[in-house]
Design a protein around this motif. Structure first.
Motif, PDB file in Angstrom:
ATOM      1  N   LEU A  22       0.832  -1.189   0.000  1.00 26.57           N
ATOM      2  CA  LEU A  22       0.000   0.000   0.000  1.00 26.57           C
ATOM      3  C   LEU A  22       0.879   1.256   0.000  1.00 26.57           C
ATOM      4  O   LEU A  22       2.035   1.204   0.421  1.00 26.57           O
ATOM      5  N   PRO A  23       0.354   2.373  -0.486  1.00 24.83           N
ATOM      6  CA  PRO A  23       1.131   3.616  -0.417  1.00 24.83           C
ATOM      7  C   PRO A  23       1.516   3.924   1.029  1.00 24.83           C
ATOM      8  O   PRO A  23       0.660   3.968   1.915  1.00 24.83           O
ATOM      9  N   LEU A  24       2.803   4.124   1.237  1.00 20.25           N
ATOM     10  CA  LEU A  24       3.338   4.399   2.577  1.00 20.25           C
ATOM     11  C   LEU A  24       3.016   3.271   3.559  1.00 20.25           C
ATOM     12  O   LEU A  24       2.967   3.487   4.774  1.00 20.25           O
ATOM     13  N   GLY A  25       2.839   2.050   3.017  1.00 19.67           N
ATOM     14  CA  GLY A  25       2.535   0.912   3.887  1.00 19.67           C
ATOM     15  C   GLY A  25       3.634   0.614   4.876  1.00 19.67           C
ATOM     16  O   GLY A  25       3.381   0.160   5.989  1.00 19.67           O
ATOM     17  N   TRP A  26       4.881   0.919   4.485  1.00 20.06           N
ATOM     18  CA  TRP A  26       6.007   0.664   5.380  1.00 20.06           C
ATOM     19  C   TRP A  26       5.955   1.572   6.614  1.00 20.06           C
ATOM     20  O   TRP A  26       6.501   1.247   7.661  1.00 20.06           O
ATOM     21  N   ILE A  27       5.258   2.723   6.483  1.00 23.56           N
ATOM     22  CA  ILE A  27       5.106   3.612   7.640  1.00 23.56           C
ATOM     23  C   ILE A  27       3.996   3.108   8.560  1.00 23.56           C
ATOM     24  O   ILE A  27       4.121   3.126   9.788  1.00 23.56           O
ATOM     25  N   TRP A  28       2.914   2.634   7.957  1.00 17.91           N
ATOM     26  CA  TRP A  28       1.757   2.218   8.745  1.00 17.91           C
ATOM     27  C   TRP A  28       1.907   0.826   9.328  1.00 17.91           C
ATOM     28  O   TRP A  28       1.166   0.467  10.257  1.00 17.91           O
TER      29      TRP A  28
END
Length: 239
Positions: A202-208
């Motif tokens: 997912l977009p910015l999944g590594w942050i979430w």
């Protein structure tokens, strides 16, 4: 066996570390991920090569020079050696894990039945630990390939489960005897939630991903408190 039981944690951690080194070594033995064709050409002194990784276990990659000229990039003897070493390291790691699970639970290390302490400290620690392991996983993916990432996932799950168990033993509900079971459950759930977000790309999944893991830990521990409170109420009413 008593000596092994006392060193179970060291055995398990050492096995995971050795497996990570194994992944880096095998990744280095494969054709370069940046320009695998050129790696084949330099190795066999031929032109117009196409490289592909066939499998990681046993480690196998081939160089295709066209017209049916296909060569094994990793010699068969070395691939067999890598496979044998992998099997021994897995056996060592599994032995350490089994000894950890079978080891008797220790006594409480502090005041118990403190929900806020478990919720706040546990959520913060899980968030930080999963974030750190995510960074390590990215590096391991570059250096060690899929085996390196898999080792990091196992290490992350184990560390989060260990933290959850320690917090449950210190602040959690009910008896110490159930701390390991509850901690493993919370650790598995938290790591799985973070991993799902990473795999979904997912977009910015590594942050979430760490946030999802910490939130899942909070929900699981809250549910464990509800279950423990219900069991305590049932036990009191039956007396």
């Amino acid at each position: 066996m008593d000596l092994l039981s006392r060193r179970a944690g060291t055995l398990f951690a050492g096995g995971l570390g050795a497996l990570l080194v194994w992944g880096v070594a095998v990744s280095d033995a494969m054709p370069s991920s940046f320009d695998p064709g050129e790696d084949c050409e330099l190795t066999f002194h031929r032109d117009h090569a196409t490289a592909r990784t066939v499998s990681w276990l046993p480690p196998r990659a081939v160089c295709d020079f066209g017209s049916g000229d296909v060569r094994q990039f990793i010699p068969a003897g070395r691939a067999t050696g890598y496979t044998i070493v992998f099997a021994l390291l897995v056996a060592l790691t599994v032995l350490g894990l089994v000894l950890i699970v079978r080891r008797p639970a220790g006594g409480a290390t502090g005041p118990r039945n403190l929900r806020f302490g478990q919720f706040s400290l546990g959520t913060t620690l899980v968030l930080c630990v999963l974030g750190a392991w995510e960074l390590v996983g990215a590096i391991a993916g570059v250096l060690g390939g899929p085996p390196g990432v898999l080792v990091v996932v196992v290490a992350a799950t184990s560390s989060v489960a260990a933290i959850a168990t320690l917090l449950d033993r210190t602040y959690g509900p009910s008896t110490v005897a159930g701390s390991r079971r509850r901690g493993i459950c919370a650790g598995l759930g938290a790591t799985a939630a973070g991993l799902v977000l990473v795999l979904l790309r997912l977009p910015l999944g590594w942050i979430w991903a760490p946030t999802a893991g910490a939130t899942t830990y909070l929900l699981i521990t809250a549910l464990q408190w509800v279950i423990a409170s219900g069991q305590a109420g049932t036990a009191s009413s039956s007396r």
